[in-house]
Design a protein around this motif. Structure first.
Motif, PDB file in Angstrom:
ATOM      1  N   ALA A 175     -20.036   4.034  69.371  1.00 17.43           N
ATOM      2  CA  ALA A 175     -19.186   3.752  70.532  1.00 17.43           C
ATOM      3  C   ALA A 175     -18.694   2.309  70.554  1.00 17.43           C
ATOM      4  CB  ALA A 175     -19.939   4.077  71.815  1.00 17.43           C
ATOM      5  N   SER A 176     -19.530   1.377  70.119  1.00 14.92           N
ATOM      6  CA  SER A 176     -19.160  -0.044  70.191  1.00 14.92           C
ATOM      7  C   SER A 176     -18.062  -0.421  69.204  1.00 14.92           C
ATOM      8  CB  SER A 176     -20.389  -0.921  69.939  1.00 14.92           C
ATOM      9  OG  SER A 176     -20.896  -0.698  68.623  1.00 14.92           O
ATOM     10  N   LEU A 177     -17.770   0.448  68.236  1.00 13.02           N
ATOM     11  CA  LEU A 177     -16.752   0.139  67.227  1.00 13.02           C
ATOM     12  C   LEU A 177     -15.339   0.517  67.660  1.00 13.02           C
ATOM     13  CD1 LEU A 177     -18.561   1.315  63.960  1.00 13.02           C
ATOM     14  CD2 LEU A 177     -18.541  -0.966  64.999  1.00 13.02           C
ATOM     15  N   PHE A 178     -15.216   1.307  68.742  1.00 11.56           N
ATOM     16  CA  PHE A 178     -13.885   1.760  69.159  1.00 11.56           C
ATOM     17  C   PHE A 178     -13.090   0.622  69.791  1.00 11.56           C
ATOM     18  CE2 PHE A 178     -15.781   5.958  68.778  1.00 11.56           C
ATOM     19  CZ  PHE A 178     -14.725   6.702  68.281  1.00 11.56           C
ATOM     20  N   ARG A 179     -11.793   0.606  69.449  1.00 12.57           N
ATOM     21  CA  ARG A 179     -10.854  -0.355  70.043  1.00 12.57           C
ATOM     22  C   ARG A 179      -9.640   0.394  70.562  1.00 12.57           C
ATOM     23  NH1 ARG A 179      -9.710  -4.841  65.618  1.00 12.57           N
ATOM     24  NH2 ARG A 179     -10.292  -3.214  64.113  1.00 12.57           N
ATOM     25  N   ARG A 180      -9.106  -0.065  71.658  1.00 10.09           N
ATOM     26  CA  ARG A 180      -7.923   0.590  72.206  1.00 10.09           C
ATOM     27  C   ARG A 180      -6.734   0.383  71.267  1.00 10.09           C
ATOM     28  NH1 ARG A 180      -5.060  -0.404  78.150  1.00 10.09           N
ATOM     29  NH2 ARG A 180      -3.239   0.927  77.760  1.00 10.09           N
ATOM     30  N   TRP A 181      -5.986   1.466  71.052  1.00  8.84           N
ATOM     31  CA  TRP A 181      -4.823   1.366  70.179  1.00  8.84           C
ATOM     32  C   TRP A 181      -3.667   0.690  70.892  1.00  8.84           C
ATOM     33  CZ3 TRP A 181      -0.038   4.368  70.357  1.00  8.84           C
ATOM     34  CH2 TRP A 181       0.826   4.054  69.287  1.00  8.84           C
ATOM     35  N   ILE A 182      -3.131  -0.336  70.229  1.00  8.83           N
ATOM     36  CA  ILE A 182      -1.934  -1.040  70.685  1.00  8.83           C
ATOM     37  C   ILE A 182      -0.924  -0.968  69.549  1.00  8.83           C
ATOM     38  CG2 ILE A 182      -0.955  -3.238  71.444  1.00  8.83           C
ATOM     39  CD1 ILE A 182      -3.769  -3.984  72.440  1.00  8.83           C
ATOM     40  N   PRO A 183       0.252  -0.397  69.783  1.00  2.53           N
ATOM     41  CA  PRO A 183       1.229  -0.227  68.701  1.00  2.53           C
ATOM     42  C   PRO A 183       1.506  -1.535  67.965  1.00  2.53           C
ATOM     43  CG  PRO A 183       1.949   0.962  70.647  1.00  2.53           C
ATOM     44  CD  PRO A 183       0.745   0.163  71.057  1.00  2.53           C
ATOM     45  N   GLY A 184       1.372  -1.500  66.649  1.00  2.00           N
ATOM     46  CA  GLY A 184       1.687  -2.655  65.817  1.00  2.00           C
ATOM     47  C   GLY A 184       0.613  -3.708  65.746  1.00  2.00           C
ATOM     48  N   ALA A 185      -0.489  -3.549  66.490  1.00  2.00           N
ATOM     49  CA  ALA A 185      -1.545  -4.559  66.481  1.00  2.00           C
ATOM     50  C   ALA A 185      -2.218  -4.599  65.119  1.00  2.00           C
ATOM     51  CB  ALA A 185      -2.571  -4.263  67.564  1.00  2.00           C
ATOM     52  N   PRO A 186      -2.711  -5.764  64.689  1.00  2.00           N
ATOM     53  CA  PRO A 186      -3.371  -5.860  63.385  1.00  2.00           C
ATOM     54  C   PRO A 186      -4.675  -5.057  63.369  1.00  2.00           C
ATOM     55  CG  PRO A 186      -3.628  -7.901  64.635  1.00  2.00           C
ATOM     56  CD  PRO A 186      -2.644  -7.068  65.384  1.00  2.00           C
ATOM     57  N   GLY A 187      -5.100  -4.708  62.160  1.00  2.00           N
ATOM     58  CA  GLY A 187      -6.339  -3.957  62.012  1.00  2.00           C
ATOM     59  C   GLY A 187      -6.127  -2.548  61.518  1.00  2.00           C
ATOM     60  N   LEU A 188      -4.894  -2.051  61.618  1.00  2.00           N
ATOM     61  CA  LEU A 188      -4.565  -0.708  61.164  1.00  2.00           C
ATOM     62  C   LEU A 188      -3.373  -0.760  60.215  1.00  2.00           C
ATOM     63  CD1 LEU A 188      -4.761   1.455  64.441  1.00  2.00           C
ATOM     64  CD2 LEU A 188      -6.223   1.693  62.431  1.00  2.00           C
ATOM     65  N   PRO A 189      -3.369   0.093  59.185  1.00  2.00           N
ATOM     66  CA  PRO A 189      -2.195   0.155  58.311  1.00  2.00           C
ATOM     67  C   PRO A 189      -1.027   0.834  59.013  1.00  2.00           C
ATOM     68  CG  PRO A 189      -3.794   1.828  57.694  1.00  2.00           C
ATOM     69  CD  PRO A 189      -4.458   0.973  58.736  1.00  2.00           C
ATOM     70  N   THR A 190       0.143   0.670  58.446  1.00  2.22           N
ATOM     71  CA  THR A 190       1.358   1.240  59.041  1.00  2.22           C
ATOM     72  C   THR A 190       1.251   2.748  59.207  1.00  2.22           C
ATOM     73  OG1 THR A 190       2.679  -0.517  58.018  1.00  2.22           O
ATOM     74  CG2 THR A 190       3.861   1.436  58.771  1.00  2.22           C
ATOM     75  N   GLU A 191       0.654   3.407  58.203  1.00  2.00           N
ATOM     76  CA  GLU A 191       0.539   4.873  58.278  1.00  2.00           C
ATOM     77  C   GLU A 191      -0.299   5.307  59.477  1.00  2.00           C
ATOM     78  OE1 GLU A 191      -0.137   2.981  55.739  1.00  2.00           O
ATOM     79  OE2 GLU A 191       0.765   3.733  53.880  1.00  2.00           O
ATOM     80  N   ALA A 192      -1.377   4.583  59.751  1.00  2.71           N
ATOM     81  CA  ALA A 192      -2.241   4.928  60.886  1.00  2.71           C
ATOM     82  C   ALA A 192      -1.513   4.701  62.207  1.00  2.71           C
ATOM     83  CB  ALA A 192      -3.524   4.114  60.834  1.00  2.71           C
ATOM     84  N   HIS A 193      -0.757   3.613  62.293  1.00  6.90           N
ATOM     85  CA  HIS A 193       0.034   3.362  63.511  1.00  6.90           C
ATOM     86  C   HIS A 193       1.039   4.501  63.733  1.00  6.90           C
ATOM     87  CE1 HIS A 193      -1.268  -0.477  65.084  1.00  6.90           C
ATOM     88  NE2 HIS A 193      -1.227  -1.031  63.879  1.00  6.90           N
ATOM     89  N   ALA A 194       1.650   4.973  62.657  1.00  9.61           N
ATOM     90  CA  ALA A 194       2.636   6.050  62.777  1.00  9.61           C
ATOM     91  C   ALA A 194       1.980   7.335  63.284  1.00  9.61           C
ATOM     92  CB  ALA A 194       3.318   6.288  61.436  1.00  9.61           C
ATOM     93  N   VAL A 195       0.793   7.647  62.766  1.00  8.74           N
ATOM     94  CA  VAL A 195       0.081   8.853  63.208  1.00  8.74           C
ATOM     95  C   VAL A 195      -0.307   8.730  64.677  1.00  8.74           C
ATOM     96  CG1 VAL A 195      -2.015  10.220  62.924  1.00  8.74           C
ATOM     97  CG2 VAL A 195      -0.756   9.445  60.906  1.00  8.74           C
ATOM     98  N   LEU A 196      -0.802   7.571  65.073  1.00  9.33           N
ATOM     99  CA  LEU A 196      -1.204   7.375  66.467  1.00  9.33           C
ATOM    100  C   LEU A 196      -0.002   7.422  67.406  1.00  9.33           C
ATOM    101  CD1 LEU A 196      -3.938   4.641  65.954  1.00  9.33           C
ATOM    102  CD2 LEU A 196      -4.300   6.903  66.974  1.00  9.33           C
ATOM    103  N   ALA A 197       1.134   6.915  66.946  1.00  8.99           N
ATOM    104  CA  ALA A 197       2.346   6.982  67.765  1.00  8.99           C
ATOM    105  C   ALA A 197       2.773   8.436  67.982  1.00  8.99           C
ATOM    106  CB  ALA A 197       3.461   6.184  67.103  1.00  8.99           C
ATOM    107  N   ALA A 198       2.729   9.231  66.902  1.00  4.54           N
ATOM    108  CA  ALA A 198       3.074  10.651  67.032  1.00  4.54           C
ATOM    109  C   ALA A 198       2.064  11.375  67.908  1.00  4.54           C
ATOM    110  CB  ALA A 198       3.134  11.289  65.644  1.00  4.54           C
ATOM    111  N   ARG A 199       0.802  11.004  67.788  1.00  2.00           N
ATOM    112  CA  ARG A 199      -0.241  11.647  68.589  1.00  2.00           C
ATOM    113  C   ARG A 199      -0.096  11.293  70.073  1.00  2.00           C
ATOM    114  NH1 ARG A 199      -5.553  10.989  70.199  1.00  2.00           N
ATOM    115  NH2 ARG A 199      -6.872  12.859  69.976  1.00  2.00           N
ATOM    116  N   LYS A 200       0.370  10.080  70.355  1.00  3.64           N
ATOM    117  CA  LYS A 200       0.612   9.687  71.743  1.00  3.64           C
ATOM    118  C   LYS A 200       1.649  10.602  72.389  1.00  3.64           C
ATOM    119  CE  LYS A 200       2.211   5.827  74.617  1.00  3.64           C
ATOM    120  NZ  LYS A 200       2.691   4.414  74.614  1.00  3.64           N
ATOM    121  N   VAL A 201       2.703  10.899  71.644  1.00  2.00           N
ATOM    122  CA  VAL A 201       3.747  11.807  72.142  1.00  2.00           C
ATOM    123  C   VAL A 201       3.162  13.196  72.383  1.00  2.00           C
ATOM    124  CG1 VAL A 201       5.934  12.925  71.594  1.00  2.00           C
ATOM    125  CG2 VAL A 201       5.585  10.509  71.013  1.00  2.00           C
ATOM    126  N   ALA A 202       2.321  13.665  71.445  1.00  2.00           N
ATOM    127  CA  ALA A 202       1.707  14.984  71.590  1.00  2.00           C
ATOM    128  C   ALA A 202       0.774  15.037  72.791  1.00  2.00           C
ATOM    129  CB  ALA A 202       0.951  15.344  70.308  1.00  2.00           C
TER     130      ALA A 202
END
Length: 250
Positions: A175-202
């Motif tokens: 649980a302590s490892l989770f971070r809130r997703w912020i579009p474009g924030a460092p720490g995630l590759p572009t592909e992961a940001h794209a998946v999370l953006a699509a998942r937000k819409v879903a």
């Protein structure tokens, strides 16, 4: 030889090697009887309620409400009641079908949800816990191999898993490892940001199947996602056995 045994109010079949957890009996009866009865009552009350509402000077969907209120003949009322009754029955059956079903042995765990069956060996399971109403099973990489709501109590689930030697945890060990997703924030590759953006819409459109599939896609990229309301939080998969072992201590 099979004997019947009960762990709380949950339909449970347990022999020397297998425990099956399904929909709790009390909840099952309430759902199968209560939902159709509720539909019946709504069907009876709908036309009189619509006629009463139709006198309001400010009324959204006036044409539809007026139409329902005009259904005052016995056969018309019967049709409305029948439709509401069937709708209640369909909702009940759908809820039962979508509920997580579990079959545990000392060697493996089999889960069924949304007509999808998955099997994982017990020696690959690193943690089992409840996240809100969801039962979560993690494998040796900390990947979520199962997530879904189960109607059994926490005590019933814990007893069932522990009786077969699974590592039941009182909370998410990561649980302590989770971070809130912020579009474009460092720490995630572009592909992961794209998946999370699509998942937000879903998530916003309540497209459950897309939400699940995109979560799987994110895990394939090396990240786990969980939701708090409509907000997504992510963490990386555990990279080493030592990290997993340290995080998973009670």
């Amino acid at each position: 030889m099979t004997s019947e045994e009960s762990l709380g109010p949950v339909p449970l079949r347990k022999d020397r090697t297998t425990t099956v957890l399904g929909y709790p009996r009390a909840d099952l009866l309430t759902l199968l009887i209560g939902m159709p009865v509720l539909g019946l009552l709504i069907g009876l009350a709908l036309p009189p309620l619509a006629r009463w509402l139709s006198h309001s000077p400010v009324l959204p969907w006036r044409d539809g409400i007026t139409f329902v209120g005009s259904l005052d003949k016995p056969w018309q009322t019967g049709v409305v009641v029948g439709v509401a009754l069937v709708a209640g029955a369909i909702l009940a059956v759908t809820d039962i079908d979508e509920a997580l079903k579990l079959k545990l042995t000392d060697g493996e765990l089999e889960t069924e949800k949304d007509s999808v069956t998955r099997t994982v060996r017990r020696d690959r399971v690193s943690a089992v816990f409840l996240d809100g109403k969801d039962l979560v099973v993690l494998d040796e990489t900390s990947r979520e191999v199962t997530r879904g709501a189960h109607k059994a109590s926490a005590a019933t689930l814990a007893e069932a898993f522990r009786s077969h030697g699974y590592p039941w945890r009182d909370a998410d060990p990561y649980a302590s490892l989770f971070r809130r997703w912020i579009p474009g924030a460092p720490g995630l590759p572009t592909e992961a940001h794209a998946v999370l953006a699509a998942r937000k819409v879903a998530l916003k459109s309540d497209a459950g199947e897309d939400v699940r599939d995109l979560g799987e896609a994110l895990q394939d990229l090396g990240y786990v996602v969980r939701d708090e309301g409509k907000k997504q939080h992510w963490r990386p998969l555990a990279a080493e056995a030592g990290e997993r072992g340290g995080a998973a201590q009670d």
